[in-house]
Scaffold this motif. Sequence first.
Motif, PDB file in Angstrom:
ATOM      1  N   UNK A  32       0.767  -1.198   0.099  1.00  0.00           N
ATOM      2  CA  UNK A  32       0.045   0.072   0.012  1.00  0.00           C
ATOM      3  C   UNK A  32       0.730   1.231   0.041  1.00  0.00           C
ATOM      4  N   UNK A  33       1.948   1.331   0.690  1.00  0.00           N
ATOM      5  CA  UNK A  33       2.709   2.553   0.754  1.00  0.00           C
ATOM      6  C   UNK A  33       3.253   2.774  -0.574  1.00  0.00           C
ATOM      7  N   UNK A  34       3.785   1.906  -1.542  1.00  0.00           N
ATOM      8  CA  UNK A  34       4.446   2.315  -2.848  1.00  0.00           C
ATOM      9  C   UNK A  34       3.311   3.077  -3.580  1.00  0.00           C
ATOM     10  N   UNK A  35       2.074   2.809  -3.317  1.00  0.00           N
ATOM     11  CA  UNK A  35       0.923   3.558  -3.971  1.00  0.00           C
ATOM     12  C   UNK A  35       0.458   4.930  -3.592  1.00  0.00           C
ATOM     13  N   UNK A  36       1.145   5.177  -2.266  1.00  0.00           N
ATOM     14  CA  UNK A  36       0.650   6.579  -1.641  1.00  0.00           C
ATOM     15  C   UNK A  36       1.482   7.752  -2.113  1.00  0.00           C
ATOM     16  N   UNK A  37       0.943   8.828  -2.333  1.00  0.00           N
ATOM     17  CA  UNK A  37       1.756  10.103  -2.899  1.00  0.00           C
ATOM     18  C   UNK A  37       2.327  10.553  -1.699  1.00  0.00           C
ATOM     19  N   UNK A  38       3.527  10.943  -1.856  1.00  0.00           N
ATOM     20  CA  UNK A  38       4.550  11.477  -0.796  1.00  0.00           C
ATOM     21  C   UNK A  38       3.835  12.767  -0.334  1.00  0.00           C
ATOM     22  N   UNK A  39       3.340  13.084   0.917  1.00  0.00           N
ATOM     23  CA  UNK A  39       2.626  14.271   1.393  1.00  0.00           C
ATOM     24  C   UNK A  39       3.522  14.952   2.301  1.00  0.00           C
ATOM     25  N   UNK A  40       3.279  16.375   2.301  1.00  0.00           N
ATOM     26  CA  UNK A  40       4.013  17.246   2.886  1.00  0.00           C
ATOM     27  C   UNK A  40       4.422  17.212   4.554  1.00  0.00           C
ATOM     28  N   UNK A  41       3.125  16.819   5.011  1.00  0.00           N
ATOM     29  CA  UNK A  41       3.256  16.340   6.544  1.00  0.00           C
ATOM     30  C   UNK A  41       4.090  15.047   6.819  1.00  0.00           C
ATOM     31  N   UNK A  42       4.307  14.325   5.917  1.00  0.00           N
ATOM     32  CA  UNK A  42       5.003  12.981   6.125  1.00  0.00           C
ATOM     33  C   UNK A  42       6.646  13.463   5.929  1.00  0.00           C
ATOM     34  N   UNK A  43       6.756  14.514   4.895  1.00  0.00           N
ATOM     35  CA  UNK A  43       8.000  14.956   4.784  1.00  0.00           C
ATOM     36  C   UNK A  43       8.419  15.789   6.061  1.00  0.00           C
ATOM     37  N   UNK A  44       7.594  16.415   6.719  1.00  0.00           N
ATOM     38  CA  UNK A  44       8.010  17.167   7.786  1.00  0.00           C
ATOM     39  C   UNK A  44       8.446  16.441   9.091  1.00  0.00           C
ATOM     40  N   UNK A  45       7.581  15.191   8.953  1.00  0.00           N
ATOM     41  CA  UNK A  45       7.908  14.389  10.132  1.00  0.00           C
ATOM     42  C   UNK A  45       9.486  13.607  10.080  1.00  0.00           C
TER      43      UNK A  45
END
Length: 264
Positions: A32-45
């Motif tokens: 499932x992770x491979x299909x998820x768009x990289x989101x701004x708050x993921x990057x901030x974390x």
Amino acid sequence: MSQEQPRRPQEDKQQDKPQPIKYGDVFSVSGDLAKKPIAPQDANMMQTAETMVFGQTQKGGPAAVMQSAATRNERSGLVRHDQVTDVGGNEGVTVTETDVPGSRIVTETVGGQVIGQYVQPTPVAQVAAGGFMEQNEITIGEALEASAQTAGDKPIDQSDAAAIQAAEVRATGSNVISPGGLAAMAQSAAAYNAGTQREQDKIKLTDVLSGATAKLPADKAVTRQDAEGIASAELRNNLEMGRRPGGVAASVTAAARLNENIKM
């Protein structure tokens, strides 16, 4: 002789529609992770987690890659600025250290899947039994120091000063602003910058927030309530009405999410 079936208009539109950069596009992950768009708050974390371990984000490391992808996704209108993937938000973004003879292995994960790993010389930090670093909750002071790393070159404005003041109030539990403290310094910097024309002459976040933990008379672990209060203070004083990537509120919010993951 068979003829190629004409494409449906909807299929053409689907292929022409811009697609976000997904985890599977830049990292060796699956499911499932491979299909998820990289989101701004993921990057901030991830930026906050890297800063807690390395003292700064790693050039070309997972946090930098995620931030670049998230920024592109946001500019393309494919993700919201406050978006976090369910995998990152629920299962966690972590940077862990493992001590082995002669070296230290640093592993970065999203949702339990490894997206980066480093081997460093023998660590200087103390490790717990079993070889794993004890992961303590991130304090408000540490979150402010993280924002000095991720957005340190930004000139301080009134919204930054308001966020820093809210952070100091929550860290100390007192509404009294200490003379010469972080909040007072930030307010002075914002006032100075408002009357300064040249960007290079303005006081930056790093000038005030570097070593923030030592500058606070008291400190505490960041909670979701702290993050919401600090973000509210920043937004109320921000004419653009948007949280800045890597800014004070974003770093505190990322720290609060990481703390929640530690408690799980």
